[in-house]
Design an enzyme around this catalytic site. Structure first.
Site, PDB file in Angstrom:
ATOM      1  CE1 TYR A   6      35.297  44.091  42.056  1.00 30.68           C
ATOM      2  CE2 TYR A   6      35.691  45.410  40.096  1.00 30.68           C
ATOM      3  CZ  TYR A   6      35.699  44.181  40.753  1.00 30.68           C
ATOM      4  OH  TYR A   6      36.115  43.046  40.085  1.00 30.68           O
TER       5      TYR A   6
ATOM      6  CE  LYS B 152      38.086  40.689  38.545  1.00 32.82           C
ATOM      7  NZ  LYS B 152      38.879  40.869  39.799  1.00 32.82           N
TER       8      LYS B 152
ATOM      9  CD  GLU C  72      28.511  41.386  42.379  1.00 29.19           C
ATOM     10  OE1 GLU C  72      28.626  40.239  41.897  1.00 29.19           O
ATOM     11  OE2 GLU C  72      29.194  41.785  43.334  1.00 29.19           O
TER      12      GLU C  72
ATOM     13  CG  ASN D 256      41.522  38.565  41.092  1.00 30.65           C
ATOM     14  OD1 ASN D 256      40.806  39.174  40.316  1.00 30.65           O
ATOM     15  ND2 ASN D 256      41.288  38.518  42.397  1.00 30.65           N
TER      16      ASN D 256
ATOM     17  CG  HIS E 170      33.280  39.864  39.993  1.00 29.19           C
ATOM     18  ND1 HIS E 170      33.606  40.392  41.226  1.00 29.19           N
ATOM     19  CD2 HIS E 170      31.941  39.670  39.995  1.00 29.19           C
ATOM     20  CE1 HIS E 170      32.485  40.532  41.933  1.00 29.19           C
ATOM     21  NE2 HIS E 170      31.474  40.101  41.208  1.00 29.19           N
TER      22      HIS E 170
ATOM     23  CB  THR F   4      40.549  37.457  46.953  1.00 30.46           C
ATOM     24  OG1 THR F   4      39.169  37.168  47.140  1.00 30.46           O
ATOM     25  CG2 THR F   4      40.729  38.881  46.442  1.00 30.46           C
TER      26      THR F   4
ATOM     27  NE  ARG G  50      39.752  35.623  41.416  1.00 29.48           N
ATOM     28  CZ  ARG G  50      38.957  36.177  42.326  1.00 29.48           C
ATOM     29  NH1 ARG G  50      38.941  35.706  43.562  1.00 29.48           N
ATOM     30  NH2 ARG G  50      38.168  37.174  42.006  1.00 29.48           N
TER      31      ARG G  50
END
Ligand code: DAT
Ligand code: MG
Length: 147
Positions: free
Chosen positions: A49, A9, A126, A112, A115, A91, A102
């Protein structure tokens, strides 16, 4: 062989952590079959998402994911979906154990930092959102029998 989708991310490049996280994925024995640095559009973020549309964190999530470049991957390996989820950790960052990506690098659940697809079906969806079949490279890791 199973394939999963991963995305570092936006905070990862900003924090110069990309190499460290990719190293963890490689050292585990998972294999990179496609890799793309890109700016995610709002449309792609919302589609990626979409299961979270309407949740309180949805708008912040889209804002975050589109706030800077990401690095997207197709990752292969035995049980790649579950193995990569384990490497990433939970998560909620307060549940993410030390030793996980994470757990080691994220302080807030909304940021976090990585993905990873949660099922084979999600992985297929995805991967198709972020890559074309031409992006996929099926190469042999000659260390396979040692890993
Ligand atoms: P995961 O990324 O582990 O698959 P998810 O699909 O439930 O988790 O949620 C997608 C992302 O949304 C997650 O990585 C971070 C954000 N998120 C989830 N729950 C959240 C919450 N309670 N507060 C803030 N952000 C949240
Ligand atoms: Mg998810």
């Amino acid at each position: 062989m199973e394939y999963t989708f991963a995305m570092l991310k936006p905070g990862v490049l900003q924090r110069r952590l990309a190499g460290e996280i990719i190293a963890r994925i490689e050292k585990k024995g998972l294999q990179i079959h496609a890799c793309k640095m890109m700016q995610v559009s709002e449309e792609l973020a919302r589609e990626h998402y979409k299961e979270h549309v309407g949740k309180p964190f949805f708008n912040d999530l889209v804002t975050y994911i589109t706030s800077g470049p990401v690095i997207a991957f197709i990752i292969g390996g035995d049980d790649a979906v579950a193995v990569l989820r384990k490497l990433c950790g939970a998560t909620r960052v307060e549940d993410a154990l030390p030793g996980t990506i994470r757990g080691d690098f994220a302080e807030h659940t909304g940021k976090n930092i990585i993905h990873a697809s949660d099922s084979i079906e999600s992985a297929k969806r995805e991967i198709a959102l972020f890559f074309t079949e031409h992006d996929f490279i099926d190469w042999k890791d000659n260390n396979d029998e040692w890993i």
